[in-house]
Design a protein around this motif. Structure first.
Motif, PDB file in Angstrom:
ATOM      1  N   ILE A 153       0.825  -1.211   0.000  1.00 54.57           N
ATOM      2  CA  ILE A 153       0.000   0.000   0.000  1.00 54.57           C
ATOM      3  C   ILE A 153       0.863   1.267   0.000  1.00 54.57           C
ATOM      4  O   ILE A 153       0.698   2.143  -0.857  1.00 54.57           O
ATOM      5  CB  ILE A 153      -0.964  -0.002   1.203  1.00 54.57           C
ATOM      6  N   ILE A 154       1.791   1.357   0.950  1.00 54.44           N
ATOM      7  CA  ILE A 154       2.613   2.564   1.035  1.00 54.44           C
ATOM      8  C   ILE A 154       3.567   2.667  -0.149  1.00 54.44           C
ATOM      9  O   ILE A 154       3.730   3.736  -0.750  1.00 54.44           O
ATOM     10  CB  ILE A 154       3.391   2.595   2.369  1.00 54.44           C
ATOM     11  N   ARG A 155       4.197   1.550  -0.510  1.00 59.47           N
ATOM     12  CA  ARG A 155       5.165   1.589  -1.610  1.00 59.47           C
ATOM     13  C   ARG A 155       4.501   1.927  -2.941  1.00 59.47           C
ATOM     14  O   ARG A 155       5.014   2.750  -3.718  1.00 59.47           O
ATOM     15  CB  ARG A 155       5.889   0.251  -1.715  1.00 59.47           C
ATOM     16  N   GLU A 156       3.360   1.308  -3.219  1.00 59.66           N
ATOM     17  CA  GLU A 156       2.679   1.553  -4.488  1.00 59.66           C
ATOM     18  C   GLU A 156       2.111   2.973  -4.585  1.00 59.66           C
ATOM     19  O   GLU A 156       1.993   3.521  -5.675  1.00 59.66           O
ATOM     20  CB  GLU A 156       1.543   0.532  -4.678  1.00 59.66           C
ATOM     21  N   SER A 157       1.758   3.535  -3.449  1.00 67.23           N
ATOM     22  CA  SER A 157       1.162   4.881  -3.464  1.00 67.23           C
ATOM     23  C   SER A 157       2.191   5.978  -3.187  1.00 67.23           C
ATOM     24  O   SER A 157       1.816   7.137  -3.029  1.00 67.23           O
ATOM     25  CB  SER A 157       0.046   4.962  -2.415  1.00 67.23           C
ATOM     26  N   MET A 158       3.482   5.636  -3.156  1.00 66.30           N
ATOM     27  CA  MET A 158       4.504   6.593  -2.752  1.00 66.30           C
ATOM     28  C   MET A 158       4.529   7.884  -3.584  1.00 66.30           C
ATOM     29  O   MET A 158       4.599   8.980  -3.013  1.00 66.30           O
ATOM     30  CB  MET A 158       5.882   5.929  -2.769  1.00 66.30           C
ATOM     31  N   PRO A 159       4.503   7.824  -4.931  1.00 66.37           N
ATOM     32  CA  PRO A 159       4.491   9.092  -5.686  1.00 66.37           C
ATOM     33  C   PRO A 159       3.320   9.993  -5.310  1.00 66.37           C
ATOM     34  O   PRO A 159       3.478  11.204  -5.127  1.00 66.37           O
ATOM     35  CB  PRO A 159       4.396   8.622  -7.151  1.00 66.37           C
ATOM     36  N   SER A 160       2.135   9.373  -5.168  1.00 64.12           N
ATOM     37  CA  SER A 160       0.958  10.147  -4.775  1.00 64.12           C
ATOM     38  C   SER A 160       1.096  10.656  -3.345  1.00 64.12           C
ATOM     39  O   SER A 160       0.683  11.783  -3.029  1.00 64.12           O
ATOM     40  CB  SER A 160      -0.295   9.283  -4.908  1.00 64.12           C
ATOM     41  N   LEU A 161       1.688   9.830  -2.462  1.00 63.53           N
ATOM     42  CA  LEU A 161       1.893  10.251  -1.073  1.00 63.53           C
ATOM     43  C   LEU A 161       2.814  11.463  -0.993  1.00 63.53           C
ATOM     44  O   LEU A 161       2.576  12.382  -0.203  1.00 63.53           O
ATOM     45  CB  LEU A 161       2.491   9.104  -0.261  1.00 63.53           C
ATOM     46  N   GLN A 221       6.822  23.187  -3.464  1.00 62.96           N
ATOM     47  CA  GLN A 221       6.183  22.468  -4.567  1.00 62.96           C
ATOM     48  C   GLN A 221       7.211  21.895  -5.530  1.00 62.96           C
ATOM     49  O   GLN A 221       7.083  20.756  -6.004  1.00 62.96           O
ATOM     50  CB  GLN A 221       5.225  23.403  -5.312  1.00 62.96           C
ATOM     51  N   PHE A 222       8.256  22.657  -5.810  1.00 65.83           N
ATOM     52  CA  PHE A 222       9.309  22.194  -6.713  1.00 65.83           C
ATOM     53  C   PHE A 222       9.994  20.945  -6.162  1.00 65.83           C
ATOM     54  O   PHE A 222      10.178  19.950  -6.872  1.00 65.83           O
ATOM     55  CB  PHE A 222      10.333  23.308  -6.925  1.00 65.83           C
ATOM     56  N   ILE A 223      10.353  20.999  -4.879  1.00 66.84           N
ATOM     57  CA  ILE A 223      11.018  19.856  -4.262  1.00 66.84           C
ATOM     58  C   ILE A 223      10.093  18.637  -4.246  1.00 66.84           C
ATOM     59  O   ILE A 223      10.502  17.513  -4.557  1.00 66.84           O
ATOM     60  CB  ILE A 223      11.471  20.206  -2.823  1.00 66.84           C
ATOM     61  N   GLY A 224       8.836  18.854  -3.870  1.00 58.77           N
ATOM     62  CA  GLY A 224       7.879  17.746  -3.827  1.00 58.77           C
ATOM     63  C   GLY A 224       7.649  17.116  -5.191  1.00 58.77           C
ATOM     64  O   GLY A 224       7.584  15.884  -5.316  1.00 58.77           O
ATOM     65  N   THR A 225       7.543  17.940  -6.220  1.00 62.66           N
ATOM     66  CA  THR A 225       7.338  17.421  -7.583  1.00 62.66           C
ATOM     67  C   THR A 225       8.536  16.614  -8.049  1.00 62.66           C
ATOM     68  O   THR A 225       8.385  15.535  -8.655  1.00 62.66           O
ATOM     69  CB  THR A 225       7.074  18.578  -8.560  1.00 62.66           C
ATOM     70  N   ARG A 226       9.737  17.108  -7.766  1.00 66.44           N
ATOM     71  CA  ARG A 226      10.951  16.384  -8.166  1.00 66.44           C
ATOM     72  C   ARG A 226      11.050  15.036  -7.458  1.00 66.44           C
ATOM     73  O   ARG A 226      11.390  14.026  -8.059  1.00 66.44           O
ATOM     74  CB  ARG A 226      12.188  17.238  -7.869  1.00 66.44           C
ATOM     75  N   LEU A 227      10.744  15.029  -6.167  1.00 74.45           N
ATOM     76  CA  LEU A 227      10.829  13.779  -5.400  1.00 74.45           C
ATOM     77  C   LEU A 227       9.798  12.760  -5.876  1.00 74.45           C
ATOM     78  O   LEU A 227      10.083  11.558  -5.908  1.00 74.45           O
ATOM     79  CB  LEU A 227      10.632  14.068  -3.914  1.00 74.45           C
ATOM     80  N   SER A 228       8.613  13.221  -6.227  1.00 71.57           N
ATOM     81  CA  SER A 228       7.551  12.302  -6.646  1.00 71.57           C
ATOM     82  C   SER A 228       7.842  11.651  -7.986  1.00 71.57           C
ATOM     83  O   SER A 228       7.270  10.603  -8.318  1.00 71.57           O
ATOM     84  CB  SER A 228       6.210  13.038  -6.715  1.00 71.57           C
ATOM     85  N   LYS A 229       8.725  12.252  -8.775  1.00 66.94           N
ATOM     86  CA  LYS A 229       9.052  11.709 -10.099  1.00 66.94           C
ATOM     87  C   LYS A 229      10.216  10.729 -10.073  1.00 66.94           C
ATOM     88  O   LYS A 229      10.562  10.127 -11.071  1.00 66.94           O
ATOM     89  CB  LYS A 229       9.371  12.851 -11.060  1.00 66.94           C
ATOM     90  N   ARG A 230      10.859  10.600  -8.908  1.00 68.05           N
ATOM     91  CA  ARG A 230      11.998   9.682  -8.810  1.00 68.05           C
ATOM     92  C   ARG A 230      11.548   8.227  -8.727  1.00 68.05           C
ATOM     93  O   ARG A 230      10.497   7.943  -8.200  1.00 68.05           O
ATOM     94  CB  ARG A 230      12.840  10.032  -7.562  1.00 68.05           C
TER      95      ARG A 230
END
Length: 217
Positions: free
Chosen positions: A142-150, A208-217
């Motif tokens: 659950i947590i791993r699969e939803s990580m980008p959204s989290l 927002q910039f940092i969060g967007t970059r992290l979510s794309k990794r």
């Protein structure tokens, strides 16, 4: 009234900026941790969850909805006795942590719940069929699969906490919100008022910039 802006920056603005960073950092961390536990509880106890419990699920949802229905300033005033009990005071940046964390955790809970619901149920069923425990499913599915959204949800949560901390400045919590209101708006100093707004905008864009970059990794 006009200020010596160099003196103002050193003696008033910078301490207030530090207060904002303190409130946002601590409240965001507490909100994220609390919301993670609450949202997992809601997810597990819903009718399609791993541990369905209608009464517990309804109770948690109702509590979150009640808190979210309060305008922040009203909530902040109404829980002054609780704030005094927890931190010993109702004024200042430490006192502001209590209402900001309460509001932030409820806000984050809904975002996290949405992230968890985005996980494909077939993936969970596959993990169950392989004998995975509920804890393993929570951590590794659950947590791993939803990580980008989290991560995006956490980013939104931190921005909301920043906004809330600015509102808290209106009633004695300090920070950039107090600067904009007391020294900018109330003293008709547009440089201070709009300058503070610009700083807040920059902070939001950076988060927002940092969060967007992290979510794309």
């Amino acid at each position: 009234m006009r200020y010596d802006y160099e003196v103002f920056f050193k003696t008033i603005f910078m301490p207030s900026f530090v207060d904002t960073i303190f409130m946002v950092s601590i409240s965001s961390l507490l909100s994220i941790v609390i919301a993670l536990f609450i949202s997992i509880g809601i997810y597990l106890t819903n009718e399609n969850g791993l541990l369905p419990n209608r009464y517990l699920n309804t109770g948690i949802n109702a509590l979150v909805n009640v808190i979210r229905s309060f305008p922040f300033l009203i909530l902040m005033v109404s829980i002054i006795p609780l704030t005094r009990f927890l931190v010993g005071t109702s004024i200042g940046r430490v006192a502001a942590l209590v209402p900001i964390t309460i509001v932030g955790s409820c806000f984050c809970t809904r975002l996290f719940e949405t992230s968890f619901l985005s996980v494909d149920h077939e993936t969970i069923e596959a993990a169950l069929s392989m004998g995975a425990s509920n804890l393993q499913i929570i951590r590794k599915v659950i947590i791993r699969e939803s990580m980008p959204s989290l991560i995006q949800s956490i980013t939104t949560c931190i921005i909301a906490v920043l906004s809330t901390s600015s509102a808290a400045g209106a009633i004695g919590a300090g920070g950039l919100g107090a600067i904009a209101i007391m020294y900018g708006y109330q003293n008709f100093d547009e440089i201070i008022m709009y300058g503070t707004v610009v700083i807040l905008i920059i902070m939001v864009q950076l988060i927002q910039f940092i969060g967007t970059r992290l979510s794309k990794r």
